[in-house]
Design a protein around this motif. Structure first.
Motif, short mmCIF file in Angstrom:
data_model
loop_
_atom_site.label_atom_id
_atom_site.label_comp_id
_atom_site.label_asym_id
_atom_site.label_seq_id
_atom_site.Cartn_x
_atom_site.Cartn_y
_atom_site.Cartn_z
N GLU A 1 0.73 -1.35 0.05
CA GLU A 1 -0.08 -0.04 -0.09
C GLU A 1 0.83 1.20 -0.10
OE1 GLU A 1 -3.26 1.02 -0.28
OE2 GLU A 1 -3.64 -1.02 -0.97
N LEU A 2 1.94 1.16 0.89
CA LEU A 2 3.06 2.47 0.69
C LEU A 2 3.51 2.74 -0.47
CD1 LEU A 2 4.44 2.62 4.19
CD2 LEU A 2 5.42 3.98 2.30
N GLN A 3 4.16 1.57 -1.35
CA GLN A 3 4.60 1.73 -2.59
C GLN A 3 3.57 2.31 -3.48
OE1 GLN A 3 6.31 -2.36 -3.04
NE2 GLN A 3 8.05 -1.13 -3.89
N THR A 4 2.22 1.72 -3.35
CA THR A 4 1.40 2.25 -4.28
C THR A 4 0.82 3.60 -4.17
OG1 THR A 4 0.11 -0.16 -4.27
CG2 THR A 4 -1.17 1.85 -5.03
N ALA A 5 0.42 4.11 -2.94
CA ALA A 5 0.81 5.50 -2.46
C ALA A 5 1.44 6.41 -3.13
CB ALA A 5 0.35 5.72 -0.79
N ARG A 6 2.80 6.03 -2.83
CA ARG A 6 4.00 6.76 -3.20
C ARG A 6 4.14 6.90 -4.58
NH1 ARG A 6 8.93 5.39 -4.60
NH2 ARG A 6 9.06 3.10 -3.93
N THR B 1 6.44 7.34 13.03
CA THR B 1 6.97 7.41 11.78
C THR B 1 6.11 7.01 10.86
OG1 THR B 1 9.29 6.47 12.79
CG2 THR B 1 9.01 6.23 10.43
N LEU B 2 5.19 6.07 11.11
CA LEU B 2 4.09 5.70 9.78
C LEU B 2 3.07 6.85 9.80
CD1 LEU B 2 3.82 2.00 11.20
CD2 LEU B 2 4.38 2.83 8.88
N THR B 3 2.81 7.48 10.91
CA THR B 3 1.85 8.59 10.93
C THR B 3 2.45 9.82 10.28
OG1 THR B 3 1.14 8.08 12.87
CG2 THR B 3 0.78 10.31 12.34
N ARG B 4 4.08 10.18 10.13
CA ARG B 4 4.57 11.07 9.28
C ARG B 4 4.30 10.77 7.94
NH1 ARG B 4 10.17 12.67 11.84
NH2 ARG B 4 9.41 13.53 13.75
N LEU B 5 4.63 9.18 7.44
CA LEU B 5 4.39 8.90 6.36
C LEU B 5 3.10 9.10 5.66
CD1 LEU B 5 6.92 5.70 6.34
CD2 LEU B 5 7.38 7.65 5.35
N ALA B 6 2.12 8.72 6.43
CA ALA B 6 0.83 8.82 5.98
C ALA B 6 0.43 10.37 5.58
CB ALA B 6 -0.19 8.30 7.14
N HIS B 7 0.97 11.30 6.65
CA HIS B 7 0.69 12.71 6.42
C HIS B 7 1.37 13.10 5.15
CE1 HIS B 7 -1.67 13.85 9.96
NE2 HIS B 7 -0.54 13.45 10.56
N ALA B 8 2.61 12.52 4.71
CA ALA B 8 3.20 12.87 3.66
C ALA B 8 2.70 12.42 2.31
CB ALA B 8 4.71 12.38 3.70
N LEU B 9 1.97 11.25 2.71
CA LEU B 9 1.27 10.82 1.39
C LEU B 9 -0.24 11.05 1.34
CD1 LEU B 9 2.81 7.18 1.51
CD2 LEU B 9 3.12 8.44 -0.12
N GLN B 10 -0.46 11.82 2.34
CA GLN B 10 -1.83 12.41 2.32
C GLN B 10 -2.79 11.26 2.36
OE1 GLN B 10 -2.07 14.83 -1.10
NE2 GLN B 10 -0.81 16.79 0.05
N THR B 11 -2.60 10.24 3.20
CA THR B 11 -3.53 9.14 3.06
C THR B 11 -3.63 8.93 4.76
OG1 THR B 11 -3.97 6.87 2.35
CG2 THR B 11 -1.61 7.14 3.03
N GLU B 12 -4.65 7.91 4.69
CA GLU B 12 -4.82 7.63 6.41
C GLU B 12 -3.69 6.59 6.62
OE1 GLU B 12 -7.42 6.17 4.07
OE2 GLU B 12 -8.01 8.38 3.78
N LEU B 13 -3.49 6.57 8.19
CA LEU B 13 -2.67 5.78 8.72
C LEU B 13 -3.04 4.07 8.62
CD1 LEU B 13 0.00 5.23 10.50
CD2 LEU B 13 -1.53 5.50 12.48
N GLN C 1 12.24 11.34 -2.01
CA GLN C 1 11.49 12.61 -1.85
C GLN C 1 10.26 12.22 -0.81
OE1 GLN C 1 9.92 12.16 -6.19
NE2 GLN C 1 11.01 14.15 -6.47
N LEU C 2 9.76 11.05 -0.77
CA LEU C 2 8.79 10.60 0.43
C LEU C 2 9.70 10.85 1.61
CD1 LEU C 2 6.27 9.82 1.64
CD2 LEU C 2 7.04 7.23 0.92
N ALA C 3 10.92 10.31 1.68
CA ALA C 3 11.75 10.49 3.18
C ALA C 3 11.86 12.10 3.30
CB ALA C 3 12.94 9.79 2.79
N ALA C 4 12.03 12.91 2.55
CA ALA C 4 12.19 14.12 2.98
C ALA C 4 11.04 15.01 3.32
CB ALA C 4 12.60 15.00 1.41
N LEU C 5 9.82 14.49 2.56
CA LEU C 5 8.52 15.01 2.95
C LEU C 5 8.22 14.64 4.34
CD1 LEU C 5 6.23 14.45 -0.12
CD2 LEU C 5 6.79 16.79 0.87
N ALA C 6 8.54 12.98 4.41
CA ALA C 6 8.30 12.91 5.91
C ALA C 6 9.05 12.96 7.02
CB ALA C 6 7.71 11.34 5.96
N ASP C 7 10.24 13.58 6.77
CA ASP C 7 11.11 13.90 7.61
C ASP C 7 11.64 12.84 8.35
OD1 ASP C 7 13.19 15.72 8.91
OD2 ASP C 7 11.69 15.98 10.46
N VAL C 8 12.05 11.63 7.51
CA VAL C 8 12.60 10.35 7.80
C VAL C 8 13.71 10.07 6.86
CG1 VAL C 8 10.30 9.70 8.96
CG2 VAL C 8 10.95 9.03 6.58
#
Length: 90
Positions: free
Chosen positions: A12-17, A51-63, A26-33
Motif C-alpha cells: 500500500e505504501l509503494q502504491t500510495a507513493r 514514523t508511520l503517521t509521518r509517512l501517512a501525512h506525507a502521502l496524504q492518506t490514512e494511517l 522525496q517521500l523521506a524528505a516530505l515525511a522527515d525520515v
C-alpha cells in the motif's frame, strides 16, 4: 508494555507513493525520515507509529491504510501453523 509500533503495509505504501509520483528519497524528505526508513516500510517491516503517521501525512492518506491490521507479529507464526494443521488432510 505499550504497542508503539505497527507493521507497515509495504504494498500500500509503494502504491500510495507511486500514485503521487514520489521517489523514496522525496517521500523521506516530505515525511522527515531517513530514506532507509522508507525502504523498511516498503518491505513491510515493523516501524514506530509516529514514523508511520509521518509517512501517512506525507502521502496524504490514512494511517490505517499503511499498516497491516490484525494481531501482533509474535502471534503470526503460531496462527499460520494452526491454519496449516487445519488444512492438512488427517
Amino acid at each position: 508494555t505499550s504497542m508503539r509500533g505497527a507493521t507497515a503495509n509495504g504494498q500500500e505504501l509503494q502504491t500510495a507513493r507511486s500514485q503521487r509520483g514520489l521517489t523514496q528519497e522525496q517521500l523521506a524528505a516530505l515525511a522527515d525520515v531517513d530514506v532507509k526508513t522508507v525502504r523498511k516500510a516498503e518491505q513491510g517491516k515493523r516501524l514506530d507509529l509516529e514514523t508511520l503517521t509521518r509517512l501517512a501525512h506525507a502521502l496524504q492518506t490514512e494511517l490505517q491504510r499503511l499498516i497491516v491490521p490484525g494481531p501482533s507479529n509474535a502471534e503470526l507464526p503460531i496462527r499460520r501453523r494452526d491454519v496449516v494443521m487445519r488444512l492438512a488432510p488427517a
